[in-house]
Design a protein around this motif. Structure first.
Motif, PDB file in Angstrom:
ATOM      1  N   ILE A 267       0.826  -1.189  -0.131  1.00 36.10           N
ATOM      2  CA  ILE A 267      -0.135   0.108  -0.118  1.00 36.10           C
ATOM      3  C   ILE A 267       0.858   1.289  -0.285  1.00 36.10           C
ATOM      4  CG2 ILE A 267      -1.696   1.396   1.432  1.00 36.10           C
ATOM      5  CD1 ILE A 267      -2.787  -1.147   2.373  1.00 36.10           C
ATOM      6  N   LYS A 268       2.052   1.123   0.949  1.00 41.54           N
ATOM      7  CA  LYS A 268       2.775   2.185   0.774  1.00 41.54           C
ATOM      8  C   LYS A 268       3.458   2.749  -0.612  1.00 41.54           C
ATOM      9  CE  LYS A 268       4.083   2.048   5.651  1.00 41.54           C
ATOM     10  NZ  LYS A 268       5.273   2.121   6.808  1.00 41.54           N
ATOM     11  N   ALA A 269       3.895   1.728  -1.054  1.00 46.11           N
ATOM     12  CA  ALA A 269       4.527   1.477  -2.223  1.00 46.11           C
ATOM     13  C   ALA A 269       3.683   2.085  -3.475  1.00 46.11           C
ATOM     14  CB  ALA A 269       5.131   0.248  -2.994  1.00 46.11           C
ATOM     15  N   ASP A 270       2.226   1.561  -3.545  1.00 42.30           N
ATOM     16  CA  ASP A 270       1.482   2.473  -4.363  1.00 42.30           C
ATOM     17  C   ASP A 270       1.186   3.489  -4.196  1.00 42.30           C
ATOM     18  OD1 ASP A 270       1.194  -0.458  -5.643  1.00 42.30           O
ATOM     19  OD2 ASP A 270      -0.845  -0.815  -4.410  1.00 42.30           O
ATOM     20  N   LEU A 271       0.982   3.930  -2.811  1.00 42.06           N
ATOM     21  CA  LEU A 271       0.700   5.554  -2.645  1.00 42.06           C
ATOM     22  C   LEU A 271       1.955   6.446  -3.086  1.00 42.06           C
ATOM     23  CD1 LEU A 271      -1.202   5.263   0.778  1.00 42.06           C
ATOM     24  CD2 LEU A 271      -2.117   6.155  -1.447  1.00 42.06           C
ATOM     25  N   GLU A 272       3.100   5.749  -2.799  1.00 43.87           N
ATOM     26  CA  GLU A 272       4.213   6.413  -3.103  1.00 43.87           C
ATOM     27  C   GLU A 272       4.436   6.559  -4.625  1.00 43.87           C
ATOM     28  OE1 GLU A 272       7.481   4.432  -1.405  1.00 43.87           O
ATOM     29  OE2 GLU A 272       7.309   5.311   0.672  1.00 43.87           O
ATOM     30  N   LYS A 273       3.963   5.548  -5.678  1.00 46.53           N
ATOM     31  CA  LYS A 273       4.089   5.293  -6.773  1.00 46.53           C
ATOM     32  C   LYS A 273       3.054   6.444  -7.405  1.00 46.53           C
ATOM     33  CE  LYS A 273       5.462   3.686 -10.870  1.00 46.53           C
ATOM     34  NZ  LYS A 273       6.865   4.025 -11.329  1.00 46.53           N
ATOM     35  N   VAL A 274       1.906   6.609  -6.850  1.00 40.17           N
ATOM     36  CA  VAL A 274       0.717   7.567  -7.369  1.00 40.17           C
ATOM     37  C   VAL A 274       1.329   8.966  -7.238  1.00 40.17           C
ATOM     38  CG1 VAL A 274      -1.494   8.378  -6.884  1.00 40.17           C
ATOM     39  CG2 VAL A 274      -0.924   5.785  -7.025  1.00 40.17           C
ATOM     40  N   SER A 275       1.974   9.136  -5.882  1.00 43.81           N
ATOM     41  CA  SER A 275       2.447  10.580  -5.573  1.00 43.81           C
ATOM     42  C   SER A 275       3.524  10.826  -6.566  1.00 43.81           C
ATOM     43  CB  SER A 275       2.986  10.271  -4.430  1.00 43.81           C
ATOM     44  OG  SER A 275       3.528  11.733  -3.965  1.00 43.81           O
ATOM     45  N   THR A 276       4.333   9.846  -6.891  1.00 50.25           N
ATOM     46  CA  THR A 276       5.642  10.166  -7.839  1.00 50.25           C
ATOM     47  C   THR A 276       5.061  10.662  -9.169  1.00 50.25           C
ATOM     48  OG1 THR A 276       7.102   8.683  -6.684  1.00 50.25           O
ATOM     49  CG2 THR A 276       7.402   9.354  -8.923  1.00 50.25           C
ATOM     50  N   ILE A 277       3.966   9.582  -9.762  1.00 48.51           N
ATOM     51  CA  ILE A 277       3.335   9.732 -11.085  1.00 48.51           C
ATOM     52  C   ILE A 277       2.676  11.047 -11.090  1.00 48.51           C
ATOM     53  CG2 ILE A 277       1.656   9.017 -12.572  1.00 48.51           C
ATOM     54  CD1 ILE A 277       2.157   6.167 -11.761  1.00 48.51           C
ATOM     55  N   THR A 278       2.156  11.486  -9.968  1.00 48.73           N
ATOM     56  CA  THR A 278       1.134  12.891 -10.158  1.00 48.73           C
ATOM     57  C   THR A 278       2.303  14.194 -10.168  1.00 48.73           C
ATOM     58  OG1 THR A 278       1.144  12.814  -7.868  1.00 48.73           O
ATOM     59  CG2 THR A 278      -0.720  12.017  -9.101  1.00 48.73           C
ATOM     60  N   GLY A 311      -1.531   4.586 -15.345  1.00 47.12           N
ATOM     61  CA  GLY A 311      -0.739   3.791 -14.299  1.00 47.12           C
ATOM     62  C   GLY A 311      -1.190   4.136 -13.004  1.00 47.12           C
ATOM     63  N   SER A 312      -1.420   5.510 -12.672  1.00 47.51           N
ATOM     64  CA  SER A 312      -1.951   5.920 -11.531  1.00 47.51           C
ATOM     65  C   SER A 312      -3.206   5.369 -11.025  1.00 47.51           C
ATOM     66  CB  SER A 312      -2.050   7.641 -11.456  1.00 47.51           C
ATOM     67  OG  SER A 312      -0.768   7.990 -11.634  1.00 47.51           O
ATOM     68  N   ILE A 313      -4.119   5.253 -11.963  1.00 48.65           N
ATOM     69  CA  ILE A 313      -5.432   4.771 -11.875  1.00 48.65           C
ATOM     70  C   ILE A 313      -5.458   3.224 -11.426  1.00 48.65           C
ATOM     71  CG2 ILE A 313      -7.703   4.316 -12.885  1.00 48.65           C
ATOM     72  CD1 ILE A 313      -7.323   6.855 -14.704  1.00 48.65           C
ATOM     73  N   GLY A 314      -4.533   2.717 -12.107  1.00 52.08           N
ATOM     74  CA  GLY A 314      -4.322   1.120 -11.644  1.00 52.08           C
ATOM     75  C   GLY A 314      -3.669   0.973 -10.265  1.00 52.08           C
ATOM     76  N   LYS A 315      -2.662   2.004 -10.023  1.00 51.04           N
ATOM     77  CA  LYS A 315      -2.361   1.777  -8.465  1.00 51.04           C
ATOM     78  C   LYS A 315      -3.440   2.245  -7.525  1.00 51.04           C
ATOM     79  CE  LYS A 315       1.931   0.618  -9.705  1.00 51.04           C
ATOM     80  NZ  LYS A 315       2.264  -0.486  -9.237  1.00 51.04           N
ATOM     81  N   LEU A 316      -4.297   3.392  -7.986  1.00 50.04           N
ATOM     82  CA  LEU A 316      -5.395   3.701  -7.091  1.00 50.04           C
ATOM     83  C   LEU A 316      -6.136   2.706  -6.797  1.00 50.04           C
ATOM     84  CD1 LEU A 316      -5.743   7.488  -8.174  1.00 50.04           C
ATOM     85  CD2 LEU A 316      -4.830   6.545  -5.759  1.00 50.04           C
ATOM     86  N   GLU A 317      -6.684   1.894  -7.782  1.00 53.16           N
ATOM     87  CA  GLU A 317      -7.760   1.053  -7.866  1.00 53.16           C
ATOM     88  C   GLU A 317      -7.080  -0.168  -6.843  1.00 53.16           C
ATOM     89  OE1 GLU A 317      -8.495  -0.138 -11.902  1.00 53.16           O
ATOM     90  OE2 GLU A 317      -9.914   1.414 -12.335  1.00 53.16           O
ATOM     91  N   GLY A 318      -5.716  -0.792  -6.990  1.00 51.85           N
ATOM     92  CA  GLY A 318      -5.357  -1.518  -6.336  1.00 51.85           C
ATOM     93  C   GLY A 318      -5.366  -1.235  -4.909  1.00 51.85           C
ATOM     94  N   ASP A 322      -6.888  -3.024  -1.465  1.00 49.91           N
ATOM     95  CA  ASP A 322      -6.133  -2.958  -0.370  1.00 49.91           C
ATOM     96  C   ASP A 322      -6.855  -2.480   0.832  1.00 49.91           C
ATOM     97  OD1 ASP A 322      -4.370  -4.733  -1.386  1.00 49.91           O
ATOM     98  OD2 ASP A 322      -3.013  -2.743  -1.711  1.00 49.91           O
ATOM     99  N   LEU A 323      -7.310  -1.163   0.574  1.00 52.45           N
ATOM    100  CA  LEU A 323      -7.992  -0.523   1.775  1.00 52.45           C
ATOM    101  C   LEU A 323      -9.133  -1.224   2.334  1.00 52.45           C
ATOM    102  CD1 LEU A 323      -7.391   3.394   0.925  1.00 52.45           C
ATOM    103  CD2 LEU A 323      -6.420   1.997   2.727  1.00 52.45           C
ATOM    104  N   THR A 324     -10.054  -1.727   1.120  1.00 54.90           N
ATOM    105  CA  THR A 324     -11.190  -2.426   1.425  1.00 54.90           C
ATOM    106  C   THR A 324     -11.037  -3.617   2.346  1.00 54.90           C
ATOM    107  OG1 THR A 324     -12.262  -1.548  -0.580  1.00 54.90           O
ATOM    108  CG2 THR A 324     -13.290  -3.704   0.490  1.00 54.90           C
ATOM    109  N   ASN A 325      -9.911  -4.230   2.007  1.00 52.95           N
ATOM    110  CA  ASN A 325      -9.506  -5.534   2.769  1.00 52.95           C
ATOM    111  C   ASN A 325      -9.330  -5.094   4.352  1.00 52.95           C
ATOM    112  OD1 ASN A 325      -9.888  -7.065   0.320  1.00 52.95           O
ATOM    113  ND2 ASN A 325      -7.534  -7.058  -0.140  1.00 52.95           N
ATOM    114  N   VAL A 326      -8.439  -4.092   4.291  1.00 55.61           N
ATOM    115  CA  VAL A 326      -8.165  -3.527   5.682  1.00 55.61           C
ATOM    116  C   VAL A 326      -9.180  -3.427   6.528  1.00 55.61           C
ATOM    117  CG1 VAL A 326      -7.005  -1.712   7.093  1.00 55.61           C
ATOM    118  CG2 VAL A 326      -5.686  -2.866   5.020  1.00 55.61           C
ATOM    119  N   LYS A 327     -10.338  -2.739   5.599  1.00 53.65           N
ATOM    120  CA  LYS A 327     -11.644  -2.173   6.387  1.00 53.65           C
ATOM    121  C   LYS A 327     -12.500  -3.630   6.904  1.00 53.65           C
ATOM    122  CE  LYS A 327     -16.163   0.026   5.615  1.00 53.65           C
ATOM    123  NZ  LYS A 327     -16.944   0.663   4.763  1.00 53.65           N
TER     124      LYS A 327
END
Length: 730
Positions: A267-278, A311-318, A322-327
């Motif tokens: 999750i951290k990697a995806d968020l960091e990736k999204v942040s980097t892409i943006t 790519g960002s959208i794909g990371k966000l969907e992943g 993950d957040l749904t699983n955590v919930k």
């Protein structure tokens, strides 16, 4: 009468001319005084010299131990007698004392036995014994001494008794005093007890109802205990199942914790990736703004932008997955821990993260959609294309900011929250497991307690039932006690009892030692015994003086035919009377001046004595003058009767009946009473009566002599002549 007076003068002349006669008459005048004075002096104060009467005291008392305290009453008595001067106390052995009494060395002996103290000490026992003192007296030595020594022994007994009584009563009164103080201290408690009894009396009906209620409650409690006992197997099973459930949940949480651990880096990697892409997209768009693009170049830029956004959208969907699983994990944790309501509350941070991820994805999609439509605008106006690129860059910049914010919130809030939730859930479950294990261990003890409680409850119910059965008896007794207290309160004030018990032990002890004080009030005080005996011995000496005169002097004149019998009787009566008056003057004045007798009325004492002398002389002289030697015998007989029956020494009430009968007619009786009035103080009613009787006796005797001397002398002279024939009588 003239002739009689001449006879009197002739007798005085003859006495004055004949020195022998004068000496004899003088002796007769003084001799009766010696008789009175010597007896009065001898009896002056005999009880003041009782300290010269030897009395032996023998102490064999061995003492005694009373309540752990040694007492020796005999020794204390000896110490007291050593300071006592009432008698000549001599402390000796038993043999010495008995020998002394037998031989006359001691008038009496007093023995204190060896058990004297021990018997006195039995007063504190249930069977007290009287102590004894032995008293031995030799009555043949003297008739008065035994009475005096007996009084001394009685004084010893009285002193010991009074001291003992005061001591015992002192101890008792000290106990009473302490008891009174204690009762006074406890008075509030006593009042409380009275109020408590009355309160119980009022509460008896409700107590009865309470007892019945207790029995009913006990029955209900027993039913509950029976039910609880039946439920114990189910409790045991439920506890075991609960432990199994907790163990399963802990396993599940452990697995979930591992899943979180594995998902967290992704999750951290995806968020960091999204942040980097943006950020890259934003930088790319800024760069595009500064470049002149043709259509072909724009297609390349658009394609590159679209790839970045996709790519960002794909990371966000992943990330959303993950957040749904955590919930779901958090909701499972909270459901296992606390229930549905708290579960929805605790998943709010995850919901907010999902919402932000969705918003971020929407912005990126908006960025992609705007980038895809920008080619249409390119075919139109170049200015509008630049505006569109500016819009894209602004969206990209906002998206970059939100991506950084989202990444920071996840790292600082969402992930710590989820980890804390898992840790708290595991801690709660482990605590619950420990409690269930403790409950599981306690179940056997609970079963034992239920069995014991059931037995105790049954026994308690029986006791309460017994109390309920005894209620009528208790009801009756409490009412009796309350009625008795009310009766006592009506009759007695407890404060008065306390006041009675509280006392001054020393003052009370002194009271019991001498409960009665004799205040002697002497109406006619007599200084001493000699003064008290003075009337008796003075009157006796006057009579004795009369007897001496008629014994030595002749009542007749031997000159026959010169004087008549009546003239001789009266003439010689004057002579005898004069000598008698001289005798009386000497004895009465000598009583006052020589012996120092305290006389209340000294002049009357002398005058009464002279009157008594004349009356006595009239009696004695008349008897001898009329009856001769027979008269002398009669005078002596009268003396004997009067000494015994006149009450001069002992009260007439103590005399035999014969002497009580003749007492009022004896001249001594009235003569002694008259002299006593003068010595102690005149009561004229008594004195007048005595004067009248004495004067009457004197007149009667003189009248008898004047009238009957001649006739009686004829008969007595023949008897006298006949008696002289024997040469025995003069």
């Amino acid at each position: 009468m003239k002739v009689s007076w001449n006879i009197f003068k002739m007798d005085l002349k003859n006495i004055s001319k004949n020195w022998v006669a004068a000496i004899l008459i003088g002796g007769l005048v003084f001799l009766p005084s010696l008789y009175a004075w010597l007896n009065i002096y001898a009896a002056w104060d005999p009880y003041a010299r009782t300290d010269q009467l030897p009395v032996a005291v023998v102490n064999e008392d061995k003492g005694a131990l009373v309540r752990d305290e040694q007492i020796d009453v005999g020794d204390e008595l000896i110490k007291t007698l050593q300071d006592n001067k009432d008698m000549d106390w001599t402390f000796a052995t038993k043999k010495e004392a008995m020998d002394g009494v037998e031989y006359g060395d001691y008038f009496a002996a007093i023995f204190i036995p060896e058990d004297f103290s021990s018997k006195l000490g039995t007063v504190i026992s249930g069977k007290p014994q009287k102590a004894e003192i032995e008293y031995y007296v030799n009555e043949k030595l003297n008739s008065i001494a035994p009475k005096i020594t007996e009084k001394g022994a009685s004084v010893i007994v009285e002193k010991v008794s009074s001291r003992f009584i005061s001591t015992v009563n002192g101890v008792v009164l000290e106990m009473f005093n302490d008891l009174g103080i204690e009762i006074e201290k406890d008075l509030p408690d006593i009042k409380k007890f009275e109020a408590y009894v009355f309160d119980i009396q009022k509460q008896l009906p409700s107590i009865h109802q309470t007892l019945e209620g207790i029995v009913g409650d006990a029955n209900s409690a027993q039913k509950i205990i029976k039910k609880a006992q039946k439920m114990m197997p189910e409790v045991q099973q439920t506890t075991s199942e609960g432990l199994q459930t907790i163990n399963d949940t802990i396993s599940q949480l452990t697995v979930a914790q591992k899943r979180l651990e594995s998902a967290s880096p992704r999750i951290k990697a995806d968020l960091e990736k999204v942040s980097t892409i943006t950020k890259e997209t934003n930088a790319f768009l800024k760069k595009v703004q500064q470049t002149e693009l043709d259509f072909t170049e724009w297609n390349r830029v658009k394609k590159e932008l679209d790839e970045r956004v996709t790519g960002s959208i794909g990371k966000l969907e992943g990330l959303e997955q993950d957040l749904t699983n955590v919930k779901e994990l958090v909701e499972q944790l909270n459901q296992a821990d606390s229930g549905e309501l708290e579960s929805s509350s605790s998943s709010q941070p995850i919901d907010a993260a999902l919402e932000k991820a969705g918003n971020l994805k929407d912005q990126i999609q908006e960025l992609q959609n705007n980038a895809r439509t920008i080619d249409v605008l390119v075919q139109g106006e170049e200015e509008r294309m630049k505006n569109s690129i500016n819009d894209l860059q602004q969206i990209a910049e906002n998206t970059s900011i939100q991506a950084d914010s989202f990444l920071e919130e996840y790292v600082n809030t969402i992930e710590p929250f989820v980890r804390e939730e898992i840790t708290q859930a595991l801690k709660t479950l482990r605590n619950a497991k420990g409690q269930l294990l403790e409950v599981q261990k306690t179940i056997p003890e609970v079963e034992r307690i239920l069995v014991s409680t059931d037995g105790d409850l049954n026994e308690g119910k029986q006791q309460v039932q017994k109390a309920l059965n005894e209620y009528p008896y208790v009801y009756d007794k409490v009412n009796q006690l309350a009625n008795r207290i009310e009766s006592i309160q009506a009759e007695t004030d407890i404060n008065e009892i306390i006041e009675l018990l509280q006392n001054d032990p020393q003052a009370e002890r002194s009271f019991f030692e001498e409960p009665i004080i004799l205040n002697e009030n002497k109406l006619f005080p007599i200084k001493n015994y000699g003064t008290g005996m003075t009337p008796f011995y003075t009157v006796l000496s006057i009579w004795v003086g009369c007897l001496l005169l008629i014994s030595l002097l002749s009542t007749d004149i031997h000159r026959e035919g010169q004087f008549t019998s009546r003239q001789i009787y009266v003439g010689r009566l004057f002579t005898f009377g004069l000598i008698g008056l001289l005798q009386t003057l000497i004895v009465t004045i000598g009583d006052i001046l020589l012996l120092g007798v305290t006389v209340k009325e000294p002049l009357l004492f002398i005058l009464f004595g002279m009157l008594i002398s004349m009356v006595f002389m009239s009696i004695v002289y008349t008897l001898v003058s009329v009856f001769g030697d027979v008269g002398k015998a009669l005078a002596i007989v009268m003396l004997v009767l009067q000494i015994a029956g006149s009450g001069g020494t002992y009260p007439v009430m103590l005399l035999p009946e014969f002497f009580q009968w003749i007492n009022p007619i004896l001249p001594f009786t009235h003569a002694i009473d008259l002299m006593r009035e003068a010595v102690g103080g005149i009561v004229w009613a008594r004195a007048t009566k005595d004067l009248i009787i004495l004067v009457s006796i004197g007149i009667f005797m003189i009248t008898f002599g004047v009238l009957f001397k001649k006739k009686v002398n004829k008969a007595t002279n023949r008897l006298l002549a006949k008696s002289r024939e024997t040469d025995l009588f003069h």
